[in-house]
Design a protein around this motif. Structure first.
Motif, PDB file in Angstrom:
ATOM      1  N   SER A  74       0.821  -1.209   0.000  1.00  0.00           N
ATOM      2  CA  SER A  74       0.000   0.000   0.000  1.00  0.00           C
ATOM      3  C   SER A  74       0.855   1.259   0.000  1.00  0.00           C
ATOM      4  N   LYS A  75       1.985   1.214   0.682  1.00  0.00           N
ATOM      5  CA  LYS A  75       2.872   2.376   0.703  1.00  0.00           C
ATOM      6  C   LYS A  75       3.529   2.583  -0.655  1.00  0.00           C
ATOM      7  N   GLU A  76       3.926   1.499  -1.299  1.00  0.00           N
ATOM      8  CA  GLU A  76       4.549   1.604  -2.625  1.00  0.00           C
ATOM      9  C   GLU A  76       3.552   2.117  -3.659  1.00  0.00           C
ATOM     10  N   VAL A  77       2.322   1.624  -3.567  1.00  0.00           N
ATOM     11  CA  VAL A  77       1.288   2.023  -4.519  1.00  0.00           C
ATOM     12  C   VAL A  77       1.054   3.527  -4.475  1.00  0.00           C
ATOM     13  N   TYR A  78       1.017   4.077  -3.265  1.00  0.00           N
ATOM     14  CA  TYR A  78       0.683   5.497  -3.128  1.00  0.00           C
ATOM     15  C   TYR A  78       1.871   6.425  -3.367  1.00  0.00           C
ATOM     16  N   LYS A  79       2.995   5.873  -3.785  1.00  0.00           N
ATOM     17  CA  LYS A  79       4.085   6.714  -4.280  1.00  0.00           C
ATOM     18  C   LYS A  79       3.745   7.275  -5.664  1.00  0.00           C
ATOM     19  N   TYR A  80       2.790   6.619  -6.332  1.00  0.00           N
ATOM     20  CA  TYR A  80       2.343   7.078  -7.645  1.00  0.00           C
ATOM     21  C   TYR A  80       1.154   8.023  -7.468  1.00  0.00           C
ATOM     22  N   SER A  81       1.195   9.155  -8.124  1.00  0.00           N
ATOM     23  CA  SER A  81       0.115  10.129  -7.989  1.00  0.00           C
ATOM     24  C   SER A  81      -1.090   9.773  -8.847  1.00  0.00           C
ATOM     25  N   GLU A  82      -0.864   9.078  -9.961  1.00  0.00           N
ATOM     26  CA  GLU A  82      -1.949   8.728 -10.865  1.00  0.00           C
ATOM     27  C   GLU A  82      -2.528   7.354 -10.506  1.00  0.00           C
ATOM     28  N   ILE A  83      -3.850   7.267 -10.477  1.00  0.00           N
ATOM     29  CA  ILE A  83      -4.515   6.009 -10.135  1.00  0.00           C
ATOM     30  C   ILE A  83      -4.173   4.924 -11.149  1.00  0.00           C
ATOM     31  N   LYS A  84      -4.116   5.286 -12.418  1.00  0.00           N
ATOM     32  CA  LYS A  84      -3.748   4.315 -13.452  1.00  0.00           C
ATOM     33  C   LYS A  84      -2.398   3.684 -13.159  1.00  0.00           C
ATOM     34  N   ASP A  85      -1.465   4.496 -12.732  1.00  0.00           N
ATOM     35  CA  ASP A  85      -0.119   3.987 -12.449  1.00  0.00           C
ATOM     36  C   ASP A  85      -0.107   3.072 -11.231  1.00  0.00           C
ATOM     37  N   ARG A  86      -0.961   3.359 -10.262  1.00  0.00           N
ATOM     38  CA  ARG A  86      -1.063   2.491  -9.077  1.00  0.00           C
ATOM     39  C   ARG A  86      -1.573   1.100  -9.475  1.00  0.00           C
ATOM     40  N   ILE A  87      -2.627   1.100 -10.287  1.00  0.00           N
ATOM     41  CA  ILE A  87      -3.207  -0.173 -10.723  1.00  0.00           C
ATOM     42  C   ILE A  87      -2.205  -0.947 -11.576  1.00  0.00           C
ATOM     43  N   LYS A  88      -1.583  -0.258 -12.498  1.00  0.00           N
ATOM     44  CA  LYS A  88      -0.620  -0.909 -13.396  1.00  0.00           C
ATOM     45  C   LYS A  88       0.568  -1.463 -12.613  1.00  0.00           C
ATOM     46  N   PHE A  89       0.989  -0.760 -11.580  1.00  0.00           N
ATOM     47  CA  PHE A  89       2.101  -1.220 -10.742  1.00  0.00           C
ATOM     48  C   PHE A  89       1.785  -2.583 -10.123  1.00  0.00           C
ATOM     49  N   VAL A  90       0.571  -2.731  -9.583  1.00  0.00           N
ATOM     50  CA  VAL A  90       0.180  -3.991  -8.940  1.00  0.00           C
ATOM     51  C   VAL A  90      -0.009  -5.093  -9.972  1.00  0.00           C
ATOM     52  N   VAL A  91      -0.691  -4.770 -11.068  1.00  0.00           N
ATOM     53  CA  VAL A  91      -0.899  -5.760 -12.132  1.00  0.00           C
ATOM     54  C   VAL A  91       0.438  -6.257 -12.661  1.00  0.00           C
TER      55      VAL A  91
END
Length: 276
Positions: free
Chosen positions: A112-129
């Motif tokens: 969750s901490k790594e995900v929120y390093k990205y400001s764009e929601i698309k980038d958060r989703i793509k990071f996990v995928v």
């Protein structure tokens, strides 16, 4: 209560050796592992109605990998309560690892901490995928994660943290597959403390906030669908909803049943694109 009926129920007060806990965004709650089945009781309102009804309605969808639940009566804290029961979906030589746990084991940091390093929601989703696809060789990650976000938007699931996404590991060959969709109980305004029964249902629906990529269900879905397309499709009708919910009138009040029907019908109107 009829004494014979009471005696036939599971008395969970006597099942202390089977008692474990599971994490929700609202704290750790009790569940029981008895034989090859899991049991959970309502803690906030009507979570087990939500859990079971969503399981029923997923049969009218293109999601085939989901846990099936049913409601039973049981005794807990000396009172008759409603419980959901589901079969253990793990086979011998299998273990479940949540996204949170998988990422921590790989990196030593919190997802969750790594995900929120990205400001764009698309980038958060793509990071996990991309992490799941690359690390565990699962090219269906984008479709499954998108379908879960769509599911949560439709049913207003406020509890999809990274411990409610999971993979199953086969210990023999160290291969991974997606776990079936589970833990949909905190949906459909089931927490009546947070979304009380006296407040207008539509106002309550507007209050619900999503997880895990942002607090807007629609923004999550729009971003995931812009990357990977619309995945989830339902086929149920209003009559199907009424038919499936009928059996729960023996467990929950008419007020609760009618509220749930209102929510689902409104979501059907709002998200027609999710239907064939």
């Amino acid at each position: 209560m009829d004494e014979n009926k009471k005696n036939s129920m599971i008395n969970f007060d006597n099942e202390t050796k089977s008692l474990v806990s599971y994490a929700t965004s609202k704290g750790n709650l009790p569940k029981w592992h008895i034989g090859n089945y899991w049991y959970k009781t309502d803690a906030f309102g009507y979570e087990n109605l939500s859990e079971c009804l969503i399981s029923d309605l997923l049969k009218y969808s293109n999601i085939y990998n989901h846990v099936e639940y049913k409601v039973i009566k049981g005794i807990y804290n000396l009172e008759e309560k409603n419980f959901s029961v589901s079969k253990n979906f793990l086979n011998e030589n299998e273990s479940i690892l949540t996204f949170y746990r998988l990422y921590f084991l790989e990196t030593g940091t919190e997802l969750s901490k790594e995900v929120y390093k990205y400001s764009e929601i698309k980038d958060r989703i793509k990071f996990v995928v991309d992490f799941i696809s690359r690390t565990y060789d699962l090219n269906v990650s984008s479709k499954i994660i998108t379908s879960i976000l769509e599911l949560d938007m439709f049913f207003l699931n406020e509890d999809r943290h990274f411990n409610n996404f999971a993979l199953i590991r086969n210990i023999k060959d160290d291969s991974f597959t997606f776990a079936p969709i589970f833990d949909n109980g905190l949906s459909l305004l089931s927490d009546v403390n947070e979304y009380n029964m006296t407040t207008d249902v539509y106002k309550n629906m507007d209050k619900v906030r999503s997880k895990p990529f942002c607090n807007s269900f629609e923004e999550q879905c729009e971003c995931a669908e812009s990357l990977y397309g619309n995945i989830l499709k339902f086929t149920f009708t209003k009559n199907d909803v009424l038919s499936e919910i009928e059996k729960y009138r023996a467990y929950y009040s008419n007020e609760i049943i009618e509220r749930v029907i209102t929510i689902i019908f409104e979501q059907m109107r709002k998200y027609q694109y999710l239907f064939y």
